[in-house]
Design a protein around this motif. Structure first.
Motif, PDB file in Angstrom:
ATOM      1  N   UNK A  57      23.691  38.414  11.944  1.00  0.00           N
ATOM      2  CA  UNK A  57      25.081  38.872  11.824  1.00  0.00           C
ATOM      3  C   UNK A  57      25.795  38.151  10.689  1.00  0.00           C
ATOM      4  N   UNK A  58      26.655  38.878  10.008  1.00  0.00           N
ATOM      5  CA  UNK A  58      27.519  38.318   8.970  1.00  0.00           C
ATOM      6  C   UNK A  58      28.940  38.321   9.512  1.00  0.00           C
ATOM      7  N   UNK A  59      29.603  37.175   9.414  1.00  0.00           N
ATOM      8  CA  UNK A  59      30.948  37.010   9.963  1.00  0.00           C
ATOM      9  C   UNK A  59      31.973  37.007   8.835  1.00  0.00           C
ATOM     10  N   UNK A  60      32.986  37.826   8.997  1.00  0.00           N
ATOM     11  CA  UNK A  60      34.076  37.934   8.018  1.00  0.00           C
ATOM     12  C   UNK A  60      35.347  37.565   8.761  1.00  0.00           C
ATOM     13  N   UNK A  61      35.808  36.331   8.589  1.00  0.00           N
ATOM     14  CA  UNK A  61      36.900  35.887   9.435  1.00  0.00           C
ATOM     15  C   UNK A  61      38.055  35.197   8.720  1.00  0.00           C
ATOM     16  N   UNK A  62      37.979  35.033   7.414  1.00  0.00           N
ATOM     17  CA  UNK A  62      39.052  34.301   6.757  1.00  0.00           C
ATOM     18  C   UNK A  62      39.325  34.851   5.360  1.00  0.00           C
ATOM     19  N   UNK A  63      40.601  35.090   5.094  1.00  0.00           N
ATOM     20  CA  UNK A  63      41.047  35.500   3.760  1.00  0.00           C
ATOM     21  C   UNK A  63      41.877  34.367   3.168  1.00  0.00           C
ATOM     22  N   UNK A  64      41.616  34.050   1.913  1.00  0.00           N
ATOM     23  CA  UNK A  64      42.377  33.020   1.210  1.00  0.00           C
ATOM     24  C   UNK A  64      42.983  33.639  -0.041  1.00  0.00           C
ATOM     25  N   UNK A 222      39.159  39.870  12.737  1.00  0.00           N
ATOM     26  CA  UNK A 222      37.945  39.471  12.025  1.00  0.00           C
ATOM     27  C   UNK A 222      36.931  40.601  12.169  1.00  0.00           C
ATOM     28  N   UNK A 223      35.855  40.518  11.406  1.00  0.00           N
ATOM     29  CA  UNK A 223      34.800  41.536  11.503  1.00  0.00           C
ATOM     30  C   UNK A 223      33.448  40.848  11.614  1.00  0.00           C
ATOM     31  N   UNK A 224      32.541  41.496  12.325  1.00  0.00           N
ATOM     32  CA  UNK A 224      31.152  41.040  12.415  1.00  0.00           C
ATOM     33  C   UNK A 224      30.271  42.203  11.993  1.00  0.00           C
ATOM     34  N   UNK A 225      29.488  41.994  10.940  1.00  0.00           N
ATOM     35  CA  UNK A 225      28.597  43.042  10.423  1.00  0.00           C
ATOM     36  C   UNK A 225      27.168  42.717  10.836  1.00  0.00           C
ATOM     37  N   UNK A 226      26.525  43.680  11.449  1.00  0.00           N
ATOM     38  CA  UNK A 226      25.185  43.476  11.985  1.00  0.00           C
ATOM     39  C   UNK A 226      24.138  44.067  11.043  1.00  0.00           C
ATOM     40  N   UNK A 227      23.195  43.226  10.626  1.00  0.00           N
ATOM     41  CA  UNK A 227      22.100  43.683   9.768  1.00  0.00           C
ATOM     42  C   UNK A 227      20.941  44.186  10.621  1.00  0.00           C
ATOM     43  N   UNK A 228      20.113  45.052  10.015  1.00  0.00           N
ATOM     44  CA  UNK A 228      18.944  45.539  10.733  1.00  0.00           C
ATOM     45  C   UNK A 228      17.957  44.425  11.021  1.00  0.00           C
ATOM     46  N   UNK A 229      17.857  43.456  10.097  1.00  0.00           N
ATOM     47  CA  UNK A 229      17.042  42.260  10.293  1.00  0.00           C
ATOM     48  C   UNK A 229      17.625  41.168   9.401  1.00  0.00           C
ATOM     49  N   UNK A 230      17.047  39.981   9.472  1.00  0.00           N
ATOM     50  CA  UNK A 230      17.599  38.848   8.725  1.00  0.00           C
ATOM     51  C   UNK A 230      17.603  39.102   7.222  1.00  0.00           C
ATOM     52  N   UNK A 231      16.615  39.839   6.748  1.00  0.00           N
ATOM     53  CA  UNK A 231      16.534  40.101   5.305  1.00  0.00           C
ATOM     54  C   UNK A 231      17.684  40.967   4.821  1.00  0.00           C
ATOM     55  N   UNK A 232      18.280  41.738   5.724  1.00  0.00           N
ATOM     56  CA  UNK A 232      19.377  42.614   5.324  1.00  0.00           C
ATOM     57  C   UNK A 232      20.716  41.924   5.211  1.00  0.00           C
ATOM     58  N   UNK A 233      20.787  40.650   5.591  1.00  0.00           N
ATOM     59  CA  UNK A 233      22.067  39.941   5.576  1.00  0.00           C
ATOM     60  C   UNK A 233      22.595  39.755   4.149  1.00  0.00           C
TER      61      UNK A 233
END
Length: 415
Positions: A57-64, A222-233
């Motif tokens: 999973x990729x976590x998108x939680x902070x904007x600066x 916030x957003x959580x983006x799920x990859x098909x596998x670790x390589x897709x992150x």
């Protein structure tokens, strides 16, 4: 030969019970602390309920947002609209969920107030996470489109709110902040340490007070983006950062004029550290350095104390060393023998520490200090603990072994 070394080590342990007690006490206490700490770090950063897909999973939680000289900044989570436009559009992601940080709310049972953490989510939240539904089901896109006043609650809140928690509660009402919601599902609660998914009550983002219609860039989501596998992150991160780089600057956010925009998209551990280090690589290095220093001190200081105990224990065997050297035993053989003996003793202390650790984490899990705590000795923790035992054995055994293996034969025979 290895078997003989272990037999000798066992006989040495039985010869002096006091030294044996001191040695094993120091080793087992130190390793217990390290194993509990390792288990807690695994609890914080590992892949556990309800984030069983955290490792992809990729976590998108902070904007600066930075001013022209990059000294002034405005920072925080993003708006639902912003994440819908830039995160939901990710084609490289298998699925993307948008959810709020948790908010505080109240519910009442008679005169008793129940303090709640509440969270607003989309329907994909239940597909990105892996909550265990004890009753009912999650809300779906149709509930959201209809603006239904529905909620998913945890088993803890169910026990506190309803008179007979053993009865099914699907379809019943709960009143939160003077608003009535129909219970559509009951999930097993999660620890508050999983802060991005934890809550007592989950609402659709169309529920009152969600502020999902905020038109600015900043908000409480916030957003959580799920990859098909670790390589897709990596592909997800590259695609998202491509979107961010195309956002025109300068811009204005609530009166703050920004000239640079940074929105990090990272795996969980990096995202967690980044929340404290604020994207500064120097601060991240300091953070990891402090953790490493603490671990070193926890192993190093007890190891130094045990060096003295080991030297005293080995000094009593000076005549044995002298005789073996007189018959031609090389320094390397003597050194290897004492290291093997010390590692053997360390692993005995490690076995005791493992039992003590199981007791300690059971007490922590059942104490209520962390609700739904699930500290465990899993494969990862066990292998790390095994490595710690080996390092600890080497740290506390190499110096005494090296010193004794270099004893002069005449001096050793006089001892």
């Amino acid at each position: 030969m290895l078997t003989n070394y272990i037999k000798i080590a066992w006989k040495v342990l039985l010869r002096h019970p006091f030294y044996t007690f001191i040695t094993l006490f120091g080793i087992s206490l130190t390793l217990t602390v390290l194993m509990v700490l390792t288990s807690f770090l695994d609890h914080l950063f590992g892949t556990h309920y309800p984030e069983l897909k955290r490792d992809r999973s990729i976590y998108i939680q902070m904007m600066t947002q930075l001013d022209s000289v990059r000294n002034g900044r405005s920072q925080g989570p993003m708006s639902f609209k912003f994440l819908t436009k830039y995160a939901k559009a990710l084609k490289s992601a298998e699925r993307v969920t948008i959810c709020s940080m948790f908010n505080t709310s109240n519910a009442y049972v008679g005169s008793q107030k129940i303090d709640l953490n509440t969270k607003f989510t989309d329907a994909d939240f239940w597909k990105v996470t892996d909550f265990d539904f004890l009753e009912g089901k999650p809300y779906n896109e149709q509930n959201i489109a209809n603006g239904d006043y529905v909620a998913v609650i945890t088993d803890d809140f169910k026990r506190q709110y309803f008179d007979n928690p053993s009865d099914p509660v699907i379809g019943k009402d709960v009143e939160i902040e003077n608003i009535h919601y129909k219970v559509i599902g009951v999930v097993k609660g999660s620890p508050i340490t999983r802060i991005l998914t934890h809550a007592d009550v989950y609402f659709p983002y169309t529920a009152p007070k969600s502020n999902y219609q905020n038109t600015g860039m900043r908000g409480n989501y916030i957003a959580i983006a799920l990859a098909g596998d670790k390589r897709g992150m990596k592909a997800i991160n590259d695609e998202f950062q491509g979107f961010i780089q195309r956002i025109p600057v300068p811009g204005d956010q609530d009166g703050f004029k920004y000239y640079a925009l940074v929105v990090k998209s990272m795996p969980y551990l990096e995202s967690f550290v980044g929340a404290f280090a604020d994207g500064d690589s120097g601060l991240k290095s300091i953070f990891y350095g402090v953790i490493g220093f603490i671990m070193l001190m926890l192993m190093g200081l007890p190891a130094i104390n045990l060096v003295n105990v080991n030297v005293s224990r080995i000094l009593e065997r000076a005549s044995e060393i002298g005789i073996r050297k007189a018959f031609g035993a090389p320094i390397r053989t003597l050194l290897w023998q004492f290291i093997v003996e010390n590692i053997f003793i360390t692993f005995i202390g490690g076995a005791i520490a493992l039992v003590l650790t199981l007791i300690a984490i059971s007490l922590i899990n059942n104490s209520g200090w962390i609700a739904h705590a699930d500290l465990t000795i899993n494969v990862t923790v066990f292998l790390v603990s095994l490595g710690i035992c080996l390092i600890f054995g080497l740290l506390s055994g190499v110096l005494p072994a090296l010193r004794m293996s270099k004893l002069n034969i005449a001096e050793a025979l006089k001892a």
